[in-house]
Scaffold this active site. Structure first.
Site, PDB file in Angstrom:
ATOM      1  N   CYS A  21       0.829  -1.207   0.000  1.00  0.00           N
ATOM      2  CA  CYS A  21       0.000   0.000   0.000  1.00  0.00           C
ATOM      3  C   CYS A  21       0.865   1.260   0.000  1.00  0.00           C
ATOM      4  O   CYS A  21       1.800   1.373   0.805  1.00  0.00           O
ATOM      5  CB  CYS A  21      -0.916   0.008   1.218  1.00  0.00           C
ATOM      6  SG  CYS A  21      -1.988   1.461   1.326  1.00  0.00           S
ATOM      7  N   CYS A  60     -11.474 -13.162  20.528  1.00  0.00           N
ATOM      8  CA  CYS A  60     -10.729 -12.247  19.658  1.00  0.00           C
ATOM      9  C   CYS A  60      -9.513 -11.671  20.381  1.00  0.00           C
ATOM     10  O   CYS A  60      -8.872 -10.753  19.878  1.00  0.00           O
ATOM     11  CB  CYS A  60     -11.636 -11.121  19.165  1.00  0.00           C
ATOM     12  SG  CYS A  60     -12.375 -10.128  20.483  1.00  0.00           S
ATOM     13  N   CYS A 106      -3.036  -0.461   9.010  1.00  0.00           N
ATOM     14  CA  CYS A 106      -2.278  -1.721   9.035  1.00  0.00           C
ATOM     15  C   CYS A 106      -0.949  -1.483   9.747  1.00  0.00           C
ATOM     16  O   CYS A 106      -0.380  -0.399   9.659  1.00  0.00           O
ATOM     17  CB  CYS A 106      -1.993  -2.221   7.618  1.00  0.00           C
ATOM     18  SG  CYS A 106      -3.461  -2.629   6.650  1.00  0.00           S
TER      19      CYS A 106
END
Length: 464
Positions: free
Chosen positions: A82, A419, A91
């Protein structure tokens, strides 16, 4: 005015922190025969690398700095895909090969479990994504006070990176974001200033089903969409509906609160309906702007598969689905058990779960809008001891009180989906005193290029 002092150091990265940044330390020469240790947090670095960093006001114990140069690169380092990676906070690991990300996540799960004395031999290698790109079905973009629209800058929550792409979102979601950005600039609409509490546009939420292709946009703003904004809003409706024939909902959310969250005091449906239809594991779900639904549906179906396999549910069994949300696990499990009770404290989620069950023709479930312990007590009064319990709590975990209540239920099996491997390890420790043994742990990567990893596990009560 205090003059800023800058120092340049070369630091060796020794480990990664919870947010995925490199950590190391240098000894500063203060010129007083008394060197001082400076701990450094360096994003976008890997263990074993040497990075040159510039530190402002270094006369302190800790500092954070982006690398000026990677002096010695890890063999695991790759070129980020990216163009926004160095600045964007979305990210953290695009510079790290995906296979090595998965290895690290597996080891993190083992590390948290070993801290509590669990046998890490039950932990399998993390299951990676078929593709680590374009996996998200929901994005929340932020309007900056400078007219930008995108993601927050790495380490600077007050600055927004004006994006022209996002590689973890679907192409059409990015196109929708860019269309809204052009609209904002064309009408010279101000972005929100969180310090001054001024400005119009705050957030843009885009959701798109990867199964039905239905698209939904929600604009969060500090004013209603009528009056002086009527022309601009009409233009937005026209350009979005003209460009995207699969858009099913366009909403305007009034949010005047100080808290910097994508929330709504009043919802205006500008076009279509206020939800989209989605599918997962063969079941239909209605998704509103604030519905919690797994953001990586391909990997989420693997979670469901694993949970079903580990649970080994039988048609004559009764089951509790704790923290059931909108029924992501409840619906697939319902066809495999005699009866299922879903428990969730968020009332809107329970209403959605009931509706989703009805939409799928499921009639052997009932859902309770209660906290976990009260919900379990009510089910116990109705059924007696259930045969099977699964839970999928928030990131903070279920907590000791809930886990002890689960232990006292004495169900045969407990399937725990998490999670957060750290809170997961903390939670299941409570079940030991009630005779439960950890049989299997399977990490699953739902969020490539981030530190997050999901865990599916099963604990079985051992007869003594």
């Amino acid at each position: 005015m205090v003059k800023q002092v800058f120092e340049t150091h070369t630091v060796t990265i020794e480990k990664l922190d919870k947010k995925g940044s490199g950590m190391g330390a240098v000894w500063r020469d203060t010129g007083e025969n008394n060197p001082r240790k400076l701990k450094l947090n360096v994003p976008q670095t890997l263990v074993g690398e040497e990075a040159k960093v510039t530190v402002s006001n270094p006369n302190r114990k800790k500092a954070r700095a982006l690398p000026d140069e990677i002096v010695k690169a890890s063999p695991e380092r790759i070129e980020p895909a990216c163009p926004h990676f160095e600045l964007c906070g979305g990210c953290v690991w695009q510079h790290w090969s995906y296979g090595n990300q998965l290895q690290y996540k597996t080891e993190e799960v083992k590390r948290f479990l070993s801290r509590h004395g669990f046998d890490t031999g039950v932990v399998k290698d993390a299951i990676g994504a078929d593709s680590p790109w374009e996996y998200r079905n929901k994005m929340e973009f932020t309007f900056g006070r400078d007219g930008s629209l995108g993601m927050h800058e790495l380490g600077n929550f007050r600055k927004v990176i004006d994006l022209d792409t996002c590689l973890i979102a679907g192409n059409e979601m990015v196109e929708a974001m860019l269309e809204v950005s052009e609209w904002q600039k064309e009408f010279n609409l101000s972005g929100y200033d969180k310090d001054a509490h001024t400005g119009l546009l705050r957030n843009l939420m885009v959701r798109q089903s990867q199964k039905t292709d239905e698209l939904m946009l929600a604009v969060f703003a500090t004013k209603s969409p009528d009056g002086e904004l009527e022309e601009a809003v009409d233009n937005l409706i026209g350009r979005i509906t003209e460009k995207f024939d699969n858009v099913k909902g366009l909403m305007w959310m009034e949010n005047r609160e100080w808290a910097d969250m994508a929330q709504s005091e009043k919802t205006h449906t500008l076009y279509g309906r206020d939800y989209i239809n989605d599918e997962m594991y063969g079941y239909k779900y209605r998704i509103w702007f604030d519905t919690f639904f797994q953001t990586n549906p391909v990997q989420a179906e693997k979670l469901v598969d694993l949970a079903i396999d580990m649970a080994d549910a039988k048609k004559d069994e009764r089951m509790i689905d704790l923290f059931c949300g909108v029924g992501t696990f409840s619906l697939p499990f319902a066809s495999r058990v005699k009866e299922l009770a879903g428990i969730e404290i968020v009332e809107t989620s329970i209403e959605s779960a009931k509706r989703n069950a009805a939409d799928n023709g499921i009639d052997n479930t009932f859902f309770l809008a209660k906290d976990a312990r009260r919900g379990m007590d009510e089910v116990l009064e109705t059924w007696g001891t259930p045969d099977l319990l699964m839970l999928d709590p928030p990131r903070s975990g279920a907590g000791g009180k809930v886990m002890r209540r689960i232990g006292r239920l004495q169900t045969d099996r407990v399937v725990y989906v998490s999670c957060n491997p750290e809170s997961f390890a903390d939670d299941i420790t409570w079940l030991r005193e009630f005779g439960y043994e950890l049989e299997q742990v399977q990490p699953v990567d739902l969020f490539p290029h981030t530190v997050h990893v999901e865990v599916v596990s099963v604990l079985r009560r051992i007869e003594k």
